[in-house]
Design an enzyme around this catalytic site. Structure first.
Site, PDB file in Angstrom:
ATOM      1  CB  SER A 256      -0.896   0.019   1.234  1.00 37.09           C
ATOM      2  OG  SER A 256      -0.103   0.386   2.356  1.00 37.09           O
ATOM      3  CE  LYS A 257      -0.312   6.426  -3.840  1.00 38.34           C
ATOM      4  NZ  LYS A 257       0.866   6.638  -4.607  1.00 38.34           N
ATOM      5  NE  ARG A 258      -1.535   2.121   5.623  1.00 35.43           N
ATOM      6  CZ  ARG A 258      -1.382   0.960   6.207  1.00 35.43           C
ATOM      7  NH1 ARG A 258      -0.645   0.854   7.269  1.00 35.43           N
ATOM      8  NH2 ARG A 258      -1.979  -0.108   5.715  1.00 35.43           N
ATOM      9  CG  HIS A 259       4.567  -0.309   3.793  1.00 36.49           C
ATOM     10  ND1 HIS A 259       3.241  -0.339   4.165  1.00 36.49           N
ATOM     11  CD2 HIS A 259       5.256  -0.913   4.779  1.00 36.49           C
ATOM     12  CE1 HIS A 259       3.152  -0.957   5.335  1.00 36.49           C
ATOM     13  NE2 HIS A 259       4.345  -1.308   5.727  1.00 36.49           N
ATOM     14  N   GLY A 260       5.678   3.765   1.312  1.00 42.93           N
ATOM     15  CA  GLY A 260       6.430   4.419   0.248  1.00 42.93           C
ATOM     16  C   GLY A 260       5.673   4.342  -1.056  1.00 42.93           C
TER      17      GLY A 260
END
Ligand code: GLU
Length: 491
Positions: A256-260
């Site tokens: 997901s976006k949360r991981h870069g």
């Protein structure tokens, strides 16, 4: 029957790594079998459509070299290839289902549906449309249904899922998958605004576009039995299905976006090569051979085999991508790299350099970085003189004779012809030996003076790339710099 596959993104966001993997596997399968690779835009959820997403998807796939045979941007015999332009077809098809009793009208308001869900929650049962308790063609007299429709009351069309039997399909990757009808929801097929849902449009389009293989992410497995029911109700042959393994972050969380960044455009902007990104993505769930990791697109096409795709989730490991990109940086032709570096240097406000200078700069540093833009940052001294010197570091290599030596070195360098790494090494070695010193007595300070840094490629190679005039200029500039004598002498 010749192979026809489609990439069918919903334009709810920009193309990301997962979408690229799905597109690539479809492409490899099509090319391997000499079939057609089709783009279809599934924009039936108009509220979630993001402006620019379609353009981004097409641009990014073009950037990595995946060209479509049919699609909204190239045309083709089974268009339009955008679902919002095919609404009439879905309405016609849904009538066939209604006539056959495979689908039915439902008139429930959002509030009624919410109360149904609350009842189910209280009773501890999984939320599911309760066909026999709600307002629909099963529970209302047919005159009432006709009247509601004639009045234009908001109505949806739902799939009448058979509750007394299993629904099965054979997945090319995961084998046979079976679910019981009672575990499926009576999926909405046509919304009250006249738009189809994904399920109806997807099946109708796959049929009318003559799709032979549906290759998509594992998250669509729960939808497939509903699609199978639709194919049965229409009396159409279903395509073959292949569901690709999930993509996970190294900590095994969902990608997901949360991981870069996961958007393909972000990778492009960070200077990753399309070849490297494609090679990396190709191996997310499949590997042609155990002993190799670098493959050209042609090799991937030749080797591609859907039945060899893993079932286990694939880990998206950025370190691996960096490694792979670094391999391509060492392999790709210097003139192409130089042309790609040029605008990056311009953006940084560096002076213009001829391509052959850039090629030599890249050749000097490409073993030391992972991405091309790092040549402009790590190797900035090849494009601009050092703005300052690290006096802290200088102190360790400082000797009071240094300025004098540099004065004497200038004419030596001036006479070094050709200005090659070999000859420079020879001359500078002679120069220090003559003064009874080891080579490093001059190498460390010279590196600092010429590059401003304590690490980099070989000093003599670096000097050869910089060229005689620039080396002389930088040494002369240093000699005019006021030395922080006190700093250099503190122990
Ligand atoms: N529109 C779906 C998506 O966004 C396509 C799924 C499929 O390929 O059937 O991924």
């Amino acid at each position: 029957m010749s192979v026809r596959v489609r990439f069918a993104p919903s334009p709810t966001g920009f193309l990301h790594i997962g979408g690229l993997r799905t597109a690539l596997y479809n492409f490899l399968f099509a090319r391997h079998h000499g079939g057609a690779f089709i783009l279809r835009i599934e924009d039936t959820d108009q509220e979630r459509t993001v402006p620019g997403a379609v353009e981004n998807i097409i641009d990014m796939l073009r950037w990595v070299g995946l060209e479509f045979d049919e699609g909204p941007h190239v045309g083709g015999p089974y268009g339009p290839y955008v679902q919002s332009e095919r609404l009439e077809l879905y309405r016609q098809q849904v009538h066939i289902l209604l006539e056959r009793g495979a689908a039915y009208y439902a008139f429930d308001t959002p509030e009624e549906l919410e109360r149904m869900r609350q009842r189910q929650r209280r009773a501890g049962i999984a939320p599911k449309y309760d066909r026999f308790a709600m307002r629909n063609s099963f529970t209302l007299p047919s005159e009432e249904v006709q009247r509601l429709l004639a009045d234009g009351s908001p109505a949806v069309v739902r799939l009448a899922v058979p509750m007394d039997r299993d629904i099965s399909f054979d997945d090319l990757i995961r084998g046979r998958i079976t679910v019981h009808g009672r575990d499926l929801d009576d999926q909405v097929l046509l919304k009250s605004d006249g738009f189809p849902t994904y399920h109806l449009a997807n099946v109708v389009d796959d049929h009318f576009m003559h799709i032979t293989h549906v290759i998509r992410g594992e998250e669509w497995i729960p939808s497939t039995p509903k699609h199978i029911l639709l194919y049965e109700a229409f009396g159409w042959e279903a395509p073959q299905f292949a569901h690709l393994p999930l993509l996970l972050n190294p900590d095994r969380s969902k990608l997901s976006k949360r991981h870069g960044d996961v958007a393909v455009d972000d990778f492009r902007r960070q200077g990753y090569f399309p070849e490297a990104l494609l090679n990396f993505v190709a191996l997310l769930g499949w590997n042609p051979t155990a002993d190799r990791e670098l493959f050209t697109l042609e090799e991937l096409i030749a080797a591609f085999d859907l039945t060899k795709v893993n079932r286990a989730p694939a880990i998206v490991d950025r370190a691996k991508l960096d490694w792979m990109n670094a391999q391509y940086l060492r392999l790709l032709p210097l003139d192409r790299l130089a042309r790609q570096l040029q605008p990056l240097l311009q953006e940084l406000g560096y002076p213009d350099y001829p391509l052959d200078y850039l090629m030599r700069a890249i050749a000097l540093l490409r073993e030391r970085v992972d991405r091309l833009p790092e040549i402009a940052t790590f190797g900035d001294y090849l494009f601009i003189p050092p703005r300052s010197y690290d006096w802290q570091y200088f102190r360790a290599h400082w000797r009071d004779e240094l300025p004098q030596w540099l004065e004497e070195l200038l004419p030596v360098l001036e006479q070094t012809e050709p200005f090659t790494a070999e000859l420079l090494q020879q001359q500078i070695r002679q120069f220090v030996e003559h003064r009874g010193q080891p080579l490093r007595a001059l190498v460390h300070p010279l590196r600092l003076i010429l590059t401003g840094k304590s690490v980099g490629a070989g000093l003599f190679e670096t000097m050869a790339v910089l060229g005689k005039a620039e080396c002389l200029r930088r040494i002369r500039h240093f000699l005019t710099t006021e030395l922080p004598t006190a700093q250099l002498h503190t122990a």
